[in-house]
Design a protein around this motif. Structure first.
Motif, PDB file in Angstrom:
ATOM      1  N   PHE A 114      86.539  32.595   1.229  1.00 32.49           N
ATOM      2  CA  PHE A 114      85.808  33.836   1.498  1.00 32.49           C
ATOM      3  C   PHE A 114      84.302  33.629   1.314  1.00 32.49           C
ATOM      4  O   PHE A 114      83.503  34.269   1.992  1.00 32.49           O
ATOM      5  N   HIS A 115      83.938  32.735   0.425  1.00 28.17           N
ATOM      6  CA  HIS A 115      82.515  32.415   0.255  1.00 28.17           C
ATOM      7  C   HIS A 115      81.964  31.789   1.528  1.00 28.17           C
ATOM      8  O   HIS A 115      80.876  32.140   2.001  1.00 28.17           O
ATOM      9  N   GLN A 116      82.721  30.863   2.103  1.00 23.97           N
ATOM     10  CA  GLN A 116      82.311  30.226   3.350  1.00 23.97           C
ATOM     11  C   GLN A 116      82.208  31.253   4.472  1.00 23.97           C
ATOM     12  O   GLN A 116      81.309  31.201   5.316  1.00 23.97           O
ATOM     13  N   LEU A 117      83.126  32.225   4.479  1.00 18.81           N
ATOM     14  CA  LEU A 117      83.095  33.305   5.466  1.00 18.81           C
ATOM     15  C   LEU A 117      81.784  34.094   5.358  1.00 18.81           C
ATOM     16  O   LEU A 117      81.132  34.377   6.362  1.00 18.81           O
ATOM     17  N   CYS A 118      81.392  34.414   4.133  1.00 12.77           N
ATOM     18  CA  CYS A 118      80.146  35.170   3.923  1.00 12.77           C
ATOM     19  C   CYS A 118      78.921  34.347   4.326  1.00 12.77           C
ATOM     20  O   CYS A 118      77.964  34.881   4.901  1.00 12.77           O
ATOM     21  N   HIS A 131      74.215  33.295   7.766  1.00 12.67           N
ATOM     22  CA  HIS A 131      73.368  32.363   8.524  1.00 12.67           C
ATOM     23  C   HIS A 131      73.538  32.506  10.038  1.00 12.67           C
ATOM     24  O   HIS A 131      73.124  31.631  10.795  1.00 12.67           O
ATOM     25  N   ASP A 132      74.164  33.607  10.472  1.00 12.90           N
ATOM     26  CA  ASP A 132      74.308  33.934  11.899  1.00 12.90           C
ATOM     27  C   ASP A 132      75.156  32.934  12.682  1.00 12.90           C
ATOM     28  O   ASP A 132      74.998  32.784  13.892  1.00 12.90           O
ATOM     29  N   TYR A 133      76.060  32.239  11.983  1.00 14.32           N
ATOM     30  CA  TYR A 133      77.026  31.414  12.705  1.00 14.32           C
ATOM     31  C   TYR A 133      78.099  32.310  13.332  1.00 14.32           C
ATOM     32  O   TYR A 133      78.845  31.876  14.209  1.00 14.32           O
ATOM     33  N   SER A 134      78.169  33.543  12.871  1.00 16.15           N
ATOM     34  CA  SER A 134      79.113  34.517  13.416  1.00 16.15           C
ATOM     35  C   SER A 134      78.420  35.874  13.515  1.00 16.15           C
ATOM     36  O   SER A 134      77.432  36.139  12.825  1.00 16.15           O
ATOM     37  N   ASP A 135      78.946  36.720  14.409  1.00 12.78           N
ATOM     38  CA  ASP A 135      78.382  38.063  14.596  1.00 12.78           C
ATOM     39  C   ASP A 135      78.976  39.066  13.610  1.00 12.78           C
ATOM     40  O   ASP A 135      78.300  39.989  13.155  1.00 12.78           O
ATOM     41  N   TYR A 136      80.255  38.879  13.318  1.00  8.69           N
ATOM     42  CA  TYR A 136      80.989  39.757  12.397  1.00  8.69           C
ATOM     43  C   TYR A 136      81.892  38.882  11.531  1.00  8.69           C
ATOM     44  O   TYR A 136      82.161  37.726  11.854  1.00  8.69           O
ATOM     45  N   ALA A 137      82.374  39.473  10.453  1.00 10.66           N
ATOM     46  CA  ALA A 137      83.374  38.806   9.625  1.00 10.66           C
ATOM     47  C   ALA A 137      84.501  39.791   9.334  1.00 10.66           C
ATOM     48  O   ALA A 137      84.253  40.998   9.199  1.00 10.66           O
ATOM     49  N   VAL A 138      85.708  39.273   9.264  1.00 10.85           N
ATOM     50  CA  VAL A 138      86.869  40.086   8.898  1.00 10.85           C
ATOM     51  C   VAL A 138      87.371  39.565   7.558  1.00 10.85           C
ATOM     52  O   VAL A 138      87.723  38.386   7.435  1.00 10.85           O
ATOM     53  N   MET A 139      87.362  40.438   6.560  1.00 11.01           N
ATOM     54  CA  MET A 139      87.679  40.034   5.186  1.00 11.01           C
ATOM     55  C   MET A 139      88.793  40.891   4.595  1.00 11.01           C
ATOM     56  O   MET A 139      88.669  42.122   4.539  1.00 11.01           O
ATOM     57  N   ALA A 140      89.859  40.256   4.119  1.00  5.97           N
ATOM     58  CA  ALA A 140      90.905  40.991   3.405  1.00  5.97           C
ATOM     59  C   ALA A 140      90.339  41.489   2.081  1.00  5.97           C
ATOM     60  O   ALA A 140      89.580  40.783   1.408  1.00  5.97           O
ATOM     61  N   ILE A 141      90.708  42.714   1.704  1.00  5.61           N
ATOM     62  CA  ILE A 141      90.200  43.289   0.461  1.00  5.61           C
ATOM     63  C   ILE A 141      91.320  43.737  -0.477  1.00  5.61           C
ATOM     64  O   ILE A 141      91.147  43.777  -1.693  1.00  5.61           O
ATOM     65  N   PHE A 179      91.934  45.074   5.746  1.00  4.86           N
ATOM     66  CA  PHE A 179      90.818  44.197   6.082  1.00  4.86           C
ATOM     67  C   PHE A 179      89.562  45.038   6.313  1.00  4.86           C
ATOM     68  O   PHE A 179      89.646  46.133   6.886  1.00  4.86           O
ATOM     69  N   LEU A 180      88.423  44.515   5.897  1.00  7.45           N
ATOM     70  CA  LEU A 180      87.135  45.133   6.185  1.00  7.45           C
ATOM     71  C   LEU A 180      86.432  44.335   7.283  1.00  7.45           C
ATOM     72  O   LEU A 180      86.540  43.112   7.339  1.00  7.45           O
ATOM     73  N   VAL A 181      85.710  45.038   8.143  1.00 12.22           N
ATOM     74  CA  VAL A 181      84.923  44.394   9.197  1.00 12.22           C
ATOM     75  C   VAL A 181      83.458  44.477   8.784  1.00 12.22           C
ATOM     76  O   VAL A 181      82.920  45.570   8.560  1.00 12.22           O
ATOM     77  N   LEU A 182      82.818  43.309   8.661  1.00 14.82           N
ATOM     78  CA  LEU A 182      81.474  43.216   8.100  1.00 14.82           C
ATOM     79  C   LEU A 182      80.470  42.714   9.128  1.00 14.82           C
ATOM     80  O   LEU A 182      80.803  41.917  10.005  1.00 14.82           O
ATOM     81  N   THR A 183      79.235  43.164   8.990  1.00 11.70           N
ATOM     82  CA  THR A 183      78.138  42.653   9.811  1.00 11.70           C
ATOM     83  C   THR A 183      76.849  42.705   9.008  1.00 11.70           C
ATOM     84  O   THR A 183      76.764  43.434   8.001  1.00 11.70           O
ATOM     85  N   LYS A 184      75.844  41.955   9.429  1.00 15.91           N
ATOM     86  CA  LYS A 184      74.525  42.018   8.785  1.00 15.91           C
ATOM     87  C   LYS A 184      73.738  43.210   9.293  1.00 15.91           C
ATOM     88  O   LYS A 184      72.816  43.679   8.660  1.00 15.91           O
ATOM     89  N   ILE A 244      83.610  35.770  15.446  1.00 19.38           N
ATOM     90  CA  ILE A 244      84.154  36.481  14.301  1.00 19.38           C
ATOM     91  C   ILE A 244      84.564  35.483  13.233  1.00 19.38           C
ATOM     92  O   ILE A 244      85.440  34.637  13.463  1.00 19.38           O
ATOM     93  N   ALA A 245      83.953  35.569  12.060  1.00 16.69           N
ATOM     94  CA  ALA A 245      84.338  34.701  10.939  1.00 16.69           C
ATOM     95  C   ALA A 245      85.640  35.202  10.337  1.00 16.69           C
ATOM     96  O   ALA A 245      85.793  36.404  10.074  1.00 16.69           O
ATOM     97  N   ILE A 246      86.584  34.292  10.136  1.00 16.50           N
ATOM     98  CA  ILE A 246      87.869  34.630   9.512  1.00 16.50           C
ATOM     99  C   ILE A 246      88.129  33.677   8.357  1.00 16.50           C
ATOM    100  O   ILE A 246      87.636  32.555   8.350  1.00 16.50           O
ATOM    101  N   GLN A 247      88.878  34.142   7.373  1.00 19.13           N
ATOM    102  CA  GLN A 247      89.302  33.248   6.296  1.00 19.13           C
ATOM    103  C   GLN A 247      90.605  32.604   6.751  1.00 19.13           C
ATOM    104  O   GLN A 247      91.591  33.284   6.985  1.00 19.13           O
ATOM    105  N   GLY A 248      90.568  31.280   6.888  1.00 22.16           N
ATOM    106  CA  GLY A 248      91.749  30.579   7.384  1.00 22.16           C
ATOM    107  C   GLY A 248      91.503  29.991   8.756  1.00 22.16           C
ATOM    108  O   GLY A 248      90.378  29.931   9.237  1.00 22.16           O
TER     109      GLY A 248
END
Length: 280
Positions: free
Chosen positions: A39-43, A48-58, A180-185, A9-13
């Motif tokens: 947040f750019h690094q999180l995206c 690039h599939d370094y993570s399965d999901y990302a959690v992003m504050a909105i 927070f939003l939970v994101l995936t490709k 899970i990609a997180i900011q921080g």
């Protein structure tokens, strides 16, 4: 029996940040967090599939929307599969034995600083410094033994880095939440959704936005959020982001088929289950 592979899970921080708490809360299983300082690094991690999901504050209930993240949602075309409202309690952390009168500098993430403006404005002769992350600020105080610096962060960061809480609950409003939003490709497949995030453009004509919003109203769709962001390179033109909720999926489908004819570049950013807000 093979051990189940942990979700990345990609997180900011960094660890002990609010993003990590949000990720652990949402997935409610052992996870591997991928630390991203922006947040750019999180995206990029998710892209690039370094993570399965990302959690992003909105957005935050005190500091408001995080506008740059709306641009990222548009640019990366990830799928929103869930949301979470996390209670946010801000504490002032310092090295053990430090007094408030010793503090010359307070540092934290800009959104955390904005959530504590009332407390910070009451302080005299203290420099407020922005950083990439709340937990990273706490880690810096510990690592560099900064006796005159305090960090705004959570209780997990205090425990993780062995800091004392100088002042508790310094957020301006005690019912403070970050969404927070939970994101995936990938699409999660068919889920029993009752909420959606959409973006679109409307003609620069009288009533064009009102007509689209009225279509949702006429189909018993509740509009819970509206946010406009500028369209780069097109002055005075905006992309409209909205969140809508429904009780009957048929109403939503009908509304969407009508709105498609009223707006331009309609994009469904995600359909998911509405999160509960639990006060603590």
């Amino acid at each position: 029996m093979a051990q189940k592979k942990k979700l990345k899970i990609a997180i900011q921080g960094i660890t002990a940040s609010f993003h990590e708490v949000a990720a652990l809360t949402y997935f409610n299983e052992p996870i591997e967090t991928v630390e991203c300082l922006s947040f750019h690094q999180l995206c990029e991690s998710l892209k690039h599939d370094y993570s399965d999901y990302a959690v992003m504050a909105i957005e935050n209930s005190i500091a408001g929307s995080i506008l740059p993240n709306y641009f990222l949602l548009q640019d990366y075309h990830f799928n929103i599969i869930g949301e979470l409202y996390l209670p946010i309690h801000m504490h002032l952390l310092a090295l053990p034995g430090t007094k408030l009168s010793d503090i010359k500098t307070i540092e934290s993430h800009p959104m955390a600083i904005r959530q504590c403006t009332e407390f910070l404005h009451a302080l005299k002769g203290v420099e407020i410094r922005e950083s990439d992350d709340t937990a990273l600020s706490a880690k810096r105080v510990k690592e560099f033994k900064l006796k005159d610096t305090a960090a705004i962060a959570n209780e997990f960061a205090a425990k993780k880095f062995g800091l004392q809480i100088l002042e508790k609950r310094i957020e301006t409003h005690k019912k403070n939440f970050t969404r927070f939003l939970v994101l995936t490709k990938r699409s999660k497949g068919k889920i029993d959704s009752n909420k959606a995030s959409l973006c679109f453009e409307v003609a620069n004509e009288v009533g064009s936005l009102a007509d689209a919003l009225t279509t949702f109203k006429n189909n018993s769709i509740n509009l819970t959020k509206i946010q406009s962001i500028p369209i780069i390179g097109r002055p005075s033109e905006y992309s409209i982001h909205i969140d809508v909720e429904w009780k009957r999926r048929k109403n939503y489908d009908t509304a969407m088929s009508e709105v498609l004819r009223q707006v331009k570049n309609l994009n469904v950013l995600g359909e998911y289950r509405k999160a509960k807000i639990e006060y603590k």
